[in-house]
Write a protein that holds these residues in place. Structure first.
Motif, PDB file in Angstrom:
ATOM      1  N   UNK B 181      29.097  23.576  33.308  1.00  0.00           N
ATOM      2  CA  UNK B 181      28.596  24.223  34.383  1.00  0.00           C
ATOM      3  C   UNK B 181      29.879  24.134  35.513  1.00  0.00           C
ATOM      4  N   UNK B 182      30.539  22.979  35.518  1.00  0.00           N
ATOM      5  CA  UNK B 182      31.551  22.657  36.178  1.00  0.00           C
ATOM      6  C   UNK B 182      32.673  23.760  35.970  1.00  0.00           C
ATOM      7  N   UNK B 183      33.089  23.737  34.864  1.00  0.00           N
ATOM      8  CA  UNK B 183      34.155  24.851  34.537  1.00  0.00           C
ATOM      9  C   UNK B 183      33.806  26.264  35.072  1.00  0.00           C
ATOM     10  N   UNK B 184      32.406  26.539  34.522  1.00  0.00           N
ATOM     11  CA  UNK B 184      31.852  27.997  35.203  1.00  0.00           C
ATOM     12  C   UNK B 184      32.018  28.139  36.522  1.00  0.00           C
ATOM     13  N   UNK B 185      31.496  27.386  37.077  1.00  0.00           N
ATOM     14  CA  UNK B 185      31.802  27.514  38.921  1.00  0.00           C
ATOM     15  C   UNK B 185      33.071  27.776  39.440  1.00  0.00           C
ATOM     16  N   UNK B 186      34.174  26.993  38.734  1.00  0.00           N
ATOM     17  CA  UNK B 186      35.492  27.114  39.072  1.00  0.00           C
ATOM     18  C   UNK B 186      36.048  28.151  38.467  1.00  0.00           C
ATOM     19  N   UNK B 187      35.936  28.789  37.213  1.00  0.00           N
ATOM     20  CA  UNK B 187      36.255  29.955  36.708  1.00  0.00           C
ATOM     21  C   UNK B 187      35.949  31.133  37.407  1.00  0.00           C
ATOM     22  N   UNK B 188      34.705  30.988  38.008  1.00  0.00           N
ATOM     23  CA  UNK B 188      34.211  32.235  38.754  1.00  0.00           C
ATOM     24  C   UNK B 188      35.021  32.725  39.769  1.00  0.00           C
ATOM     25  N   UNK B 189      35.514  31.563  40.327  1.00  0.00           N
ATOM     26  CA  UNK B 189      36.337  31.852  41.473  1.00  0.00           C
ATOM     27  C   UNK B 189      37.106  33.122  41.409  1.00  0.00           C
ATOM     28  N   UNK B 190      37.719  33.137  40.183  1.00  0.00           N
ATOM     29  CA  UNK B 190      38.742  34.102  39.894  1.00  0.00           C
ATOM     30  C   UNK B 190      38.109  35.658  40.128  1.00  0.00           C
ATOM     31  N   UNK B 191      36.647  35.820  40.190  1.00  0.00           N
ATOM     32  CA  UNK B 191      36.081  36.914  40.184  1.00  0.00           C
ATOM     33  C   UNK B 191      36.024  37.241  41.675  1.00  0.00           C
ATOM     34  N   UNK B 192      35.843  36.487  42.167  1.00  0.00           N
ATOM     35  CA  UNK B 192      35.580  36.882  43.774  1.00  0.00           C
ATOM     36  C   UNK B 192      36.627  36.484  44.795  1.00  0.00           C
ATOM     37  N   UNK B 193      37.534  35.630  44.332  1.00  0.00           N
ATOM     38  CA  UNK B 193      38.571  35.258  45.361  1.00  0.00           C
ATOM     39  C   UNK B 193      39.350  36.321  45.841  1.00  0.00           C
TER      40      UNK B 193
END
Lengths: 241, 241
Positions: B181-193
């Motif tokens: 969950x933690x890594x997913x939330x952070x990784x997802x930053x790359x999609x919208x940042x």
DNA sequence: TAGGATAGCTACCCATCAGTATGGTCGAGG
DNA sequence: CCTCGACCATACTGATGGGTAGCTATCCTA
């Protein structure tokens, strides 16, 4: 080898009781929709396995035991194929929002219900297309369409969060960042789920909801539980080692 | 003066944010390592903008104001280029783990520190390559290498979570799911940042850490507001209609 | 039984792009 | 001044894969 597609789709050979002249053509229309859906589903599976760019239409056709022109008979382009897969995935999530809209429970519980459906959708066969499809691979028009759908979902989550803060069921927070965190965690399931299917999508979503709800920092009554924690901890570390 | 390609590509173009070392080649600044790094960085930027498969080596070369063979002079293949970008991103995260390893604070704080660096790395120019690069695009050997690095990070997070549960600084939970969950939330930053750079990577990571820590469920005595909740909810649904 | 619609196949076109063969330029050392 | 080697460009190859042309077979309706 080629048994002329009679067996795979549907043996429409049965003597129809009522010989309505439109019956057959309607049947065929329905047949066509079924096949089209099968094409899209097969594409989703291949995209999921190998990625969009590493999947050729020949691959998809081969998986369906037909040839490429047949695929093009049901779909106008590879791009549209990806788009359809995407829409199929997103539609599951939009349905989740519709389902909870009228529930008479605090917003946090409505949010949880949405997140559970969300997780299931991401773990489904269309999850990859919905999550990992890059809009760079689509034409500007389709890209805009997809962005709009994604934005709708994003704002739906933000809205539930805001409502939860208002009705007191959610700790005050920044709706935008929180929505990003929640959606990100769930979206990411699509990246690792293929390789670890020990849990169902619903179970994963349930676990995530629990994590989101409670947070990492021990809850107030945690000090009282410290004794039990320590016991569990011993057992855990024994297992881990 | 090279009269061949000096005039066509507009010689006096300085506004490029990243100075190309080939410009400086006139000043006899010939450093192979610097140029190689510039190639990798340019590749990361292009991958980030258009995706791996939609970026040709000609694109990357053009961005550096050189030609494709020049790029191949510093790099053996496109695949290796992606791999290098990936490693550059992952290395930032591994460094974060090294930094906190010897800190004398509860594991939850060490975890938070790692997550902050993690978020910054994902929002950096190599974030895309690290997060969105699909191992399907790489040879089996490189794919294995990347999987190993990712796994190392994953297990590093799980380990910090386990330690936090043990030392009482983290609410008991399933380390594996929580890490996802933690890594997913952070990784997802790359999609919208890319499309929303109103915050720095560090600020986003900070916001996420706050969310992870507290959880959605209100802390303290906030659970007996049900009467007021119902009233508020009615008002909301009236507005929504 | 004709004629049209449906549905699928073989064989092809062609744009793109990773990667290369070859040769030219320039600075440095002799 | 001449050669060597580092560096870079022009111009090519070869393969992949999206998409199409056009033929064929089957079924439905008339």
């Amino acid at each position: 080898m080629n048994s002329r597609r009679a067996s795979p789709p549907a043996p429409g050979k049965q003597p129809v009781p009522v010989a309505s002249p439109w019956r057959a053509s309607r049947e065929r229309l329905r047949d066509r929709a079924v096949k089209r859906e099968a094409v899209i589903r097969a594409a989703a599976r291949e995209f999921n396995r190998k990625g969009y760019h590493n999947t050729s239409l020949d691959d998809i056709a081969a998986r369906l035991e037909v040839t490429k022109p047949t695929v093009y008979y049901y779909v106008t382009s590879k791009e549209q194929l990806l788009f359809q897969c995407f829409v199929a995935g997103v539609e599951q999530i939009r349905a989740a929002f519709r389902d909870v809209r009228h529930l008479e429970v605090p917003a946090r519980e409505r949010l949880n219900a949405v997140l559970r459906h969300y997780g299931e959708a991401v773990a489904s066969e269309f999850g990859w297309c919905m999550v990992r499809a890059e809009d760079q691979d689509l034409s500007p028009a389709m890209s805009r369409h997809i962005k709009a759908l994604k934005s709708e979902i994003d704002h739906g989550i933000r809205r539930l969060i805001r409502e939860g803060v208002q009705d007191g069921s959610i700790e005050p927070c920044d709706p935008k960042m929180t929505a990003f965190a929640l959606a990100g965690a769930l979206n990411w399931i699509a990246h690792w789920y293929r390789e670890d299917q020990s849990l169902t999508g619903a179970q994963i979503a349930e676990a995530f909801v629990t994590i989101f709800e409670g947070g990492l920092r021990p809850r107030g009554s945690a000090s009282r539980l410290s004794a039990r924690e320590r016991i569990r901890r011993r057992a855990r570390s024994a297992l881990a080692r």
